[in-house]
Scaffold this motif. Sequence first.
Motif, PDB file in Angstrom:
ATOM      1  N   SER B 561       2.282  -6.746   2.501  1.00  0.00           N
ATOM      2  CA  SER B 561       1.391  -7.284   1.510  1.00  0.00           C
ATOM      3  C   SER B 561       2.148  -7.860   0.129  1.00  0.00           C
ATOM      4  CB  SER B 561       0.354  -6.536   1.266  1.00  0.00           C
ATOM      5  OG  SER B 561       0.446  -5.367   0.416  1.00  0.00           O
ATOM      6  N   ALA B 574      -3.500 -11.003   0.894  1.00  0.00           N
ATOM      7  CA  ALA B 574      -4.692 -10.104   0.772  1.00  0.00           C
ATOM      8  C   ALA B 574      -5.236  -9.625   1.848  1.00  0.00           C
ATOM      9  CB  ALA B 574      -5.615 -11.374   0.456  1.00  0.00           C
ATOM     10  N   ALA B 577      -3.236  -6.330   2.554  1.00  0.00           N
ATOM     11  CA  ALA B 577      -3.799  -5.283   1.432  1.00  0.00           C
ATOM     12  C   ALA B 577      -5.067  -4.624   1.975  1.00  0.00           C
ATOM     13  CB  ALA B 577      -3.679  -5.877  -0.144  1.00  0.00           C
ATOM     14  N   ALA B 578      -5.965  -5.719   2.064  1.00  0.00           N
ATOM     15  CA  ALA B 578      -7.342  -5.097   2.587  1.00  0.00           C
ATOM     16  C   ALA B 578      -7.408  -4.464   3.845  1.00  0.00           C
ATOM     17  CB  ALA B 578      -8.132  -6.276   2.934  1.00  0.00           C
ATOM     18  N   HIS B 594      -3.189  -1.366  -3.676  1.00  0.00           N
ATOM     19  CA  HIS B 594      -4.148  -1.607  -4.736  1.00  0.00           C
ATOM     20  C   HIS B 594      -3.436  -2.453  -5.861  1.00  0.00           C
ATOM     21  CE1 HIS B 594      -7.392   0.962  -4.159  1.00  0.00           C
ATOM     22  NE2 HIS B 594      -6.964   1.821  -3.887  1.00  0.00           N
ATOM     23  N   ALA B 597      -3.696  -6.167  -4.590  1.00  0.00           N
ATOM     24  CA  ALA B 597      -5.041  -6.650  -4.694  1.00  0.00           C
ATOM     25  C   ALA B 597      -5.217  -7.076  -6.025  1.00  0.00           C
ATOM     26  CB  ALA B 597      -5.838  -5.545  -4.019  1.00  0.00           C
ATOM     27  N   HIS B 614      -9.242  -1.578  -8.727  1.00  0.00           N
ATOM     28  CA  HIS B 614      -7.677  -1.496  -8.057  1.00  0.00           C
ATOM     29  C   HIS B 614      -6.553  -0.879  -9.088  1.00  0.00           C
ATOM     30  CE1 HIS B 614      -8.642  -3.335  -4.257  1.00  0.00           C
ATOM     31  NE2 HIS B 614      -9.182  -4.421  -5.016  1.00  0.00           N
TER      32      HIS B 614
END
Lengths: 94, 858
Positions: B561, B574, B577-578, B594, B597, B614
């Motif tokens: 990410s 994204a 990261a998610a 975090h 994001a 975040h």
Amino acid sequence: MHTFIIERNVPGASQLSHEDLVTIARTSNLAVESLGLPYEWVTTYVAGDKLYCLHRTDEPETVREHARRGGFPADLVAEVVAEFGPQTAGEVAA
Amino acid sequence: MERVLRTDGSASGTVVTIAGAAGAGKTSVVGAALAARPAGLRVLAARCDPLSTPRPLGPIRDVVAGIDGPASAETLLGAEADFAATVSTTPSVLVVDDAQWIDAASVEVLRFLVRRIERIPVVVVVAYRDVPIGHALLALLGDVARMESTERLTLPPLSAEAVRALVGERVGEHGVDHQAIRDLTGGNPFFVAEIARHPGQVLPTTVRDAVLSSTAGLAPAEVDALQLIATAPDVLDNRLLPYLGLDVPLLRRLESTGLLVRSPRGVAFRHELARLAVASSIEPGVDALLHLRVLDAWEQVGAGSDAVLTHHAAAGGDVERTRRYAILAAADATAAGAHTEAVAFLSLALEHLDDATAQRATLLEQLSTEQYMVSRLPAALTSIDEALRIRELLGDRDGVSVAHDRRAVVEYYSAQRREAERHADAAAAASAGPEALASAHATRAYLAYRHLDVDEARAIADAQRDRPTTGAADLRLAITEAGADLVEGRASARTRLVDAANAALSRSFDEVATTAYSNLSAFDVEHRRLDDAEAVLATSIPMTVDLDIALCRQWQTGMRSRLHLLRGRWAASAEDAAAVLDDQGAPLTAVWPHIVAALLAIRTGADTTRVEAHLASAEQIARDLDESLVTLALRSAVAEGVWHGRADDARLDDVARRLADAEQRPGTQWAVGDLRVWLARTGRGDGGPTAGLPEPYRLELDGAHADAARAWRDLGAPYDAAVAEVHARDAATAAAGLARLDALDVPATAARARAMLTARGLRALPSRPRPGTLANPSGLTNRQLDVARLVAQGLTNAELATALYISAKTADHHVSAILAKLGLSSRREIVRNAASLGLGRPGEMRDVAHVDGALGHA
């Protein structure tokens, strides 16, 4: 009561030890007793990768039930309809 | 159903899911469809049992045993591929019935199969009732929902009209209307059928009564037998019948109730609801006795699965046997890689083992490991802590050391550096034997290296060198030493990390191997060797998936990410990261996602309400983790937020001290440069010396913005390049930078830059792009990037399909979506623009030796 021949595929059957046969016989006897129906295990021949059993009972389904309860395969269940041998030659043909 | 099942199997398979309440008719629908299937289609039944803890891989083993005979699918490692290969030899329908009872390990095997379904001649049918949030099955259903060619059926309750059709007019004759039956049964076909089977009777007040009315007329011994059968989950095995005194005449009388069916495996209730109704009629106290009778029978048969024996022992209240079988079931689950079930069985065993014995400590240690494997870190800490206290009580020095060491590792994954160091030191000071001592020192060295105290890490490794061990400790030390060299920019370190990983793999130290890649990828990204990082991660992330090392998978996905963020691939960044944050895994793995994001939200201006959450989460983890690279990156993100117009931030108050501390440590030059540049852009520049900084930062701080931007573009970092340009003093460079920001699709950054340049009095700025006119690689997802790279190599749809386990039609669909996002009209244009789109040759790890020169940045 009818007589049935049961063919059971058991890979390596010929290599079963006497101890194995004792265990199998005990399991089979227990299965016979548990049926609650007339049932007689006559004998069994071990040959190659198969067991050939001779059983006496009323219905072929009971033979299969015995196999299920014992955890045995029952690949072929066939009713014995006649028995003959050398002595039959001397009998009068019908 | 029939339409889908009538595939000839030659082209591609599909997935059918059937949802419905208990009794909604799922099994009947499947049965009817199977009866109508074309000849030559094999049926494979994967049964799931309602055990309190499912048999690990139970349904998978059943299927494999049905094909191959027993003794396959013993472990999850490789089971996915083996299973997929086994079931796809012949066109087949794989029916997973009662999937709400499936175990987590089987779900993973099915997910592997389903991901390849378009290329194998298998129809997978999954019948299930609603499952709670967090259920393992949801992962499979999620995969299916995202697939192109699936059928999802939901069986609704029967209407009043349908009830009339089912029960006929007989019930109606007695003055009971069909609407009343529908209201009573909720339209459940099973209940309606139960009522229809008892014509002329007064409508029962509950559905349970409807079922139990079938048992009217049975003798007490027969009711007892029925209840005995109801204690068995799913099926009462045929082999138990002799030991339970259930003879054929008795079974025939029971079968006349219509509640039972005979399956090849044994005696079963026709429907789970019938079993539950009968089970609910068992008097309190009798239930346990029935379970013990089944358990005794299984012991006499001598062939029961440990999970089933555990179920009966626990329900029977037999402490000793619950413990014994739960331990065996846990060992089976552990060996199968079924971590969720292993946790359940170990917990059950421990409930029945309260003495402070070595056995309890061993089980607690196993439990801790399995809890860690399913990312339950606080629980893992509690378990290892109790094991530690028992080891202390028993005066077991090796045990004490191992427990401290294990605790140190879990504390580190929880980002608790101080606690991790304390326990690692305690492990080393426990007067333990050479193996435990070596492991303790390996942990201490690793913690020091991660803190960038490389001299201390090397000193610990040096002291251990003359005491080689047979365990993983020497490999771990080798990785730490290579990592320390990589931090300091030593050229051979990358190769040595790969060598160490291969050595660890060859000795089955899987987690050690994936940790080597976690470190390699982290420093490749940190030191902006982006192509190398991409090649490493393309190899190592699939490895973490194959080996099922969740922590390293999450860490490396987090690294990817960050890599995507640096390359301006916002959608893929994204997505990664998610993915990590949704897993709710170890805090150590969440800190970078975090930060990423937060930055994505800051730059795009979307989802800005989440920025502070975040940043705050990252700050909390960073404080306890206490590693310069994270601490500085977080402050860079805060400063970037301030530049974008966020309020002044107290987290920037200590930057001078943080920078001074970081400058004492090797490997921090990029993090230091990034923070200093962002501070300068927000008017907080310290004007300090720039000599030791990496080239693009040095150039920008020295006022050579255009040169800095060129350096960033050479590194493959377009966002950094554009932001450097908009800060240039000459108008042309700044305007070009703004145009590039517009093209990068970061509206918030572009708006901020436009306002800044307008305020500086610059005229002739590029006009704001109209929404929707942008086309660039920033919107490609990870999957689309995979496809785009292969297209860039000139692969046809058929070749794509083979490479990615998808159908040619799906491949074509992906290519169309990619062309639309890139604003290109043909795949040839993708090939031509591959380099500028950052779609260089991917996948395999290149020879790492060639990057030695690049390490000169350090």
